[in-house]
Design a protein around this motif. Sequence first.
Motif, PDB file in Angstrom:
ATOM      1  N   MET A  50       0.822  -1.209   0.000  1.00  0.00           N
ATOM      2  CA  MET A  50       0.000   0.000   0.000  1.00  0.00           C
ATOM      3  C   MET A  50       0.859   1.262   0.000  1.00  0.00           C
ATOM      4  O   MET A  50       0.532   2.254  -0.641  1.00  0.00           O
ATOM      5  N   ILE A  51       1.981   1.207   0.695  1.00  0.00           N
ATOM      6  CA  ILE A  51       2.832   2.397   0.776  1.00  0.00           C
ATOM      7  C   ILE A  51       3.398   2.776  -0.588  1.00  0.00           C
ATOM      8  O   ILE A  51       3.527   3.950  -0.925  1.00  0.00           O
ATOM      9  N   TYR A  52       3.689   1.750  -1.426  1.00  0.00           N
ATOM     10  CA  TYR A  52       4.238   2.045  -2.740  1.00  0.00           C
ATOM     11  C   TYR A  52       3.178   2.641  -3.664  1.00  0.00           C
ATOM     12  O   TYR A  52       3.488   3.460  -4.532  1.00  0.00           O
ATOM     13  N   LYS A  53       1.915   2.228  -3.475  1.00  0.00           N
ATOM     14  CA  LYS A  53       0.839   2.842  -4.246  1.00  0.00           C
ATOM     15  C   LYS A  53       0.676   4.304  -3.861  1.00  0.00           C
ATOM     16  O   LYS A  53       0.428   5.162  -4.717  1.00  0.00           O
ATOM     17  N   SER A  54       0.819   4.580  -2.590  1.00  0.00           N
ATOM     18  CA  SER A  54       0.745   5.972  -2.133  1.00  0.00           C
ATOM     19  C   SER A  54       1.905   6.785  -2.698  1.00  0.00           C
ATOM     20  O   SER A  54       1.728   7.946  -3.104  1.00  0.00           O
ATOM     21  N   MET A  55       3.088   6.172  -2.752  1.00  0.00           N
ATOM     22  CA  MET A  55       4.254   6.858  -3.315  1.00  0.00           C
ATOM     23  C   MET A  55       4.059   7.149  -4.804  1.00  0.00           C
ATOM     24  O   MET A  55       4.509   8.179  -5.317  1.00  0.00           O
ATOM     25  N   LEU A  56       3.330   6.252  -5.490  1.00  0.00           N
ATOM     26  CA  LEU A  56       3.035   6.460  -6.898  1.00  0.00           C
ATOM     27  C   LEU A  56       2.201   7.719  -7.092  1.00  0.00           C
ATOM     28  O   LEU A  56       2.449   8.526  -7.998  1.00  0.00           O
ATOM     29  N   LEU A  57       1.225   7.900  -6.230  1.00  0.00           N
ATOM     30  CA  LEU A  57       0.385   9.098  -6.299  1.00  0.00           C
ATOM     31  C   LEU A  57       1.163  10.336  -5.871  1.00  0.00           C
ATOM     32  O   LEU A  57       0.968  11.430  -6.429  1.00  0.00           O
ATOM     33  N   VAL A  58       2.067  10.171  -4.929  1.00  0.00           N
ATOM     34  CA  VAL A  58       2.868  11.305  -4.447  1.00  0.00           C
ATOM     35  C   VAL A  58       3.757  11.861  -5.550  1.00  0.00           C
ATOM     36  O   VAL A  58       3.824  13.079  -5.757  1.00  0.00           O
ATOM     37  N   ILE A  59       4.456  10.984  -6.287  1.00  0.00           N
ATOM     38  CA  ILE A  59       5.376  11.485  -7.320  1.00  0.00           C
ATOM     39  C   ILE A  59       4.615  12.140  -8.467  1.00  0.00           C
ATOM     40  O   ILE A  59       5.191  12.950  -9.213  1.00  0.00           O
ATOM     41  N   LEU A  60       3.324  11.816  -8.618  1.00  0.00           N
ATOM     42  CA  LEU A  60       2.515  12.482  -9.628  1.00  0.00           C
ATOM     43  C   LEU A  60       2.035  13.848  -9.160  1.00  0.00           C
ATOM     44  O   LEU A  60       2.109  14.839  -9.899  1.00  0.00           O
ATOM     45  N   LEU A  61       1.563  13.922  -7.923  1.00  0.00           N
ATOM     46  CA  LEU A  61       0.929  15.153  -7.431  1.00  0.00           C
ATOM     47  C   LEU A  61       1.909  16.144  -6.819  1.00  0.00           C
ATOM     48  O   LEU A  61       1.630  17.347  -6.781  1.00  0.00           O
ATOM     49  N   LEU A  62       3.053  15.644  -6.325  1.00  0.00           N
ATOM     50  CA  LEU A  62       3.994  16.526  -5.634  1.00  0.00           C
ATOM     51  C   LEU A  62       4.420  17.724  -6.483  1.00  0.00           C
ATOM     52  O   LEU A  62       4.373  18.862  -6.002  1.00  0.00           O
ATOM     53  N   PRO A  63       4.839  17.535  -7.742  1.00  0.00           N
ATOM     54  CA  PRO A  63       5.233  18.711  -8.536  1.00  0.00           C
ATOM     55  C   PRO A  63       4.064  19.649  -8.821  1.00  0.00           C
ATOM     56  O   PRO A  63       4.251  20.874  -8.881  1.00  0.00           O
ATOM     57  N   MET A  64       2.864  19.088  -9.006  1.00  0.00           N
ATOM     58  CA  MET A  64       1.710  19.937  -9.330  1.00  0.00           C
ATOM     59  C   MET A  64       1.305  20.799  -8.139  1.00  0.00           C
ATOM     60  O   MET A  64       1.061  21.999  -8.280  1.00  0.00           O
ATOM     61  N   ILE A  65       1.231  20.178  -6.978  1.00  0.00           N
ATOM     62  CA  ILE A  65       0.925  20.955  -5.771  1.00  0.00           C
ATOM     63  C   ILE A  65       2.079  21.916  -5.459  1.00  0.00           C
ATOM     64  O   ILE A  65       1.870  23.063  -5.078  1.00  0.00           O
ATOM     65  N   GLY A  66       3.304  21.416  -5.655  1.00  0.00           N
ATOM     66  CA  GLY A  66       4.478  22.247  -5.398  1.00  0.00           C
ATOM     67  C   GLY A  66       4.556  23.467  -6.287  1.00  0.00           C
ATOM     68  O   GLY A  66       5.111  24.502  -5.887  1.00  0.00           O
ATOM     69  N   SER A  67       3.997  23.370  -7.508  1.00  0.00           N
ATOM     70  CA  SER A  67       4.026  24.537  -8.405  1.00  0.00           C
ATOM     71  C   SER A  67       3.228  25.691  -7.806  1.00  0.00           C
ATOM     72  O   SER A  67       3.651  26.853  -7.872  1.00  0.00           O
ATOM     73  N   LEU A  68       2.072  25.377  -7.206  1.00  0.00           N
ATOM     74  CA  LEU A  68       1.250  26.417  -6.575  1.00  0.00           C
ATOM     75  C   LEU A  68       1.918  26.951  -5.310  1.00  0.00           C
ATOM     76  O   LEU A  68       1.985  28.173  -5.099  1.00  0.00           O
ATOM     77  N   VAL A  69       2.440  26.043  -4.491  1.00  0.00           N
ATOM     78  CA  VAL A  69       3.108  26.477  -3.255  1.00  0.00           C
ATOM     79  C   VAL A  69       4.324  27.341  -3.586  1.00  0.00           C
ATOM     80  O   VAL A  69       4.539  28.398  -2.974  1.00  0.00           O
ATOM     81  N   GLY A  70       5.122  26.907  -4.561  1.00  0.00           N
ATOM     82  CA  GLY A  70       6.297  27.678  -4.953  1.00  0.00           C
ATOM     83  C   GLY A  70       5.923  29.050  -5.482  1.00  0.00           C
ATOM     84  O   GLY A  70       6.618  30.038  -5.215  1.00  0.00           O
ATOM     85  N   TRP A  71       4.823  29.111  -6.237  1.00  0.00           N
ATOM     86  CA  TRP A  71       4.381  30.405  -6.768  1.00  0.00           C
ATOM     87  C   TRP A  71       3.970  31.355  -5.636  1.00  0.00           C
ATOM     88  O   TRP A  71       4.299  32.545  -5.669  1.00  0.00           O
TER      89      TRP A  71
END
Length: 676
Positions: free
Chosen positions: A1-22
């Motif tokens: 289960m943790i690896y499935k969560s990591m799969l979603l993290v590597i997809l969403l992290l840059p997208m969420i990070g783009s807003l936070v960074g902005w």
Amino acid sequence: MIYKSMLLVILLLPMIGSLVGWLIGRKSEKYRDKFNILLTAAELLIISLMFKRIGVEPVSLFIPDIMGTGLALKLDIFRYIFVWVTAFIWFLTTIYSTQYLIRYKNRNRYYAFFMLTLGSTIGIFLSENLINLFTFFEIMSFTSYLLVIHDEDEYAHDAGKSYISMAIIGGLVLLMGLFLMYDYLGTVDISVLSHSMKNIGSIKYLISTLLIIGFGVKASIVPLHVWLPKAHPAAPTPASAVLSGILVKTGIFGIIIVVGVIMNGDIPLSTAVIILGFINMLLGGFLAIFQRNVKRILAYSSMSQVGYIMVGLGLIGLLKDHNAIAVYATLYHIFNHALFKVLLFLCAGIIYMILHELSINAIRGFGKHKNVLKVLFLIGLFAIIGMPGFNGFISKTLLHEALSEAHHMYKTRWFDVAELVFTISSSFTVAYLLKIFITVFMEESEEYRGQYRDHLKKRAIVPMIMLSVVIIFIGLRPNVILKVLEGTMELFHAHGSIEPHFYDIKNIKSSIITIGYGCIIYFGFIRSYLRRRENGRPIYFNPSLRWLSLERHIYIPVGRFLYRSSSVVFKVIDRGIINLVIYLSNSLKSLSGIKVKRPTRVIADLKIKKPKELTRFKIKEEHEDITKRLSKRSMHKEFVTFMDMVTVLRRNLNSLMYAVFILAVMIIVVLGVLVF
């Protein structure tokens, strides 16, 4: 289960990070830069930690009710190669960007879309569903468009127009292929398609052709490459680096999925792909020889290197049960090209960051005494030309061995021609890289002696050093990557492993001979024909500027002709329908004089002109007047004549015809792309 969560993290992290960074960037650019570096470092770290599990079995995740068909993600060894190199390159170019963009405007916007592009690119490589892949593909096209036009000058907007136009047309063609596929098979899941595509007859070739065209735009396959030499010089160098090193690979990834996975290495399709690959190799290298802008040379070089990958992909199908070496060669070169091409672009960016110029006529002799920059560029040069000891030598040797295997299997003269094209294309690579290196780093220029050394900051140099170390390490220890690639054999139905002896006399001799041919082309053609002396200085000229341009001389004129001709046709149809409605309404009026009672509608002082007065020039005015009066509320009931209803209907039909016209133009443009 943790690896499935990591799969979603590597997809969403840059997208969420783009807003936070902005948001951070609006307050402090310093903290935003640090945040972006940490973000990409975390992305790379998470992906690296997943390798242990991916090496044993793939990780899959399905979330229903997203994008209609659900969000299906998968990470296996094949996808892992693309995902890891993407995260690695983005981490290095983000560090590099913090130095490169210091004097640029709109930096906050750049980083936001840079991270969004990372997220959508990761999404493409993780997609196990073609609708998901298409969605991320389109997101990436639009976010990277903002990177191409970042400078917002005339050239950048012109390049952006070419880029986004080709991206939209490619997306429409790709979508058409997906519609046909779903209509015939009822699914767009890649794992299912690989078993069911062969059962639908010859329509599979139309579907796969549409998909290859859609992906081929991003992969810069001839004749869909017109955006490439314009977008690379226009974009800031870090964006150019990821355009060439990574985003081009999204198109390659899609083509591999279609040809190698869904079509299972179909022979006719593989033959077409290998022919396109040789055309790309030869034409890209040939056009690069004539260019004078360093980034434009590297752009055409990317087009040529994509040709090598396409050839390897075609050989996977042609070699059938002996295709293991072609699988290794293709994936190895995808990985290697990302490294050495990004290194070359970053070297060019250092020069532009200092001089704001990349024409070799203007920067001649700049790097003569810049030893660090000279060595870094030389490493990239040695890698791309296949010099023994560098990573490019490994993958090009594998590609040549796969080609020789196919030659031995089929024993036709066409493979003699293929061997010749392979050698000439490799020689072109040597020639155009020597053109840059000798002009910029070997020739003397008093103008740049001992200057600008303090401009070479660690933040820009460290990523380039890291790339150089990886390039040399892979060149000396090729089996490290080969062991990783072993996990992809099952996907391509490949059997067995290979034990190549890269550094034997035969392979080294072949590489040196090819480099020798490249030197002959450089000294015999480039220096003697493309170089002149003006005002006592050697100047290169570019005769290819006067040659046929696909965009200027074919695509734009054909597009304008289709638009104008279809406008005339639909204008005639439009007027015909309007006149027919007028004629019918007048006839009905004269025959019946019917009045339709509207007891529920309240109208005040409704006066309708005689039918003959309703000419086509007054339709809009009369329609608005009637509609306005029909909407007024009063205490009296009124009658609405049949002509009132006809007038409104006539106007609605007019709007409908323009909607049909717009749809028809889109279809004609797509068909024009398919034909030309």
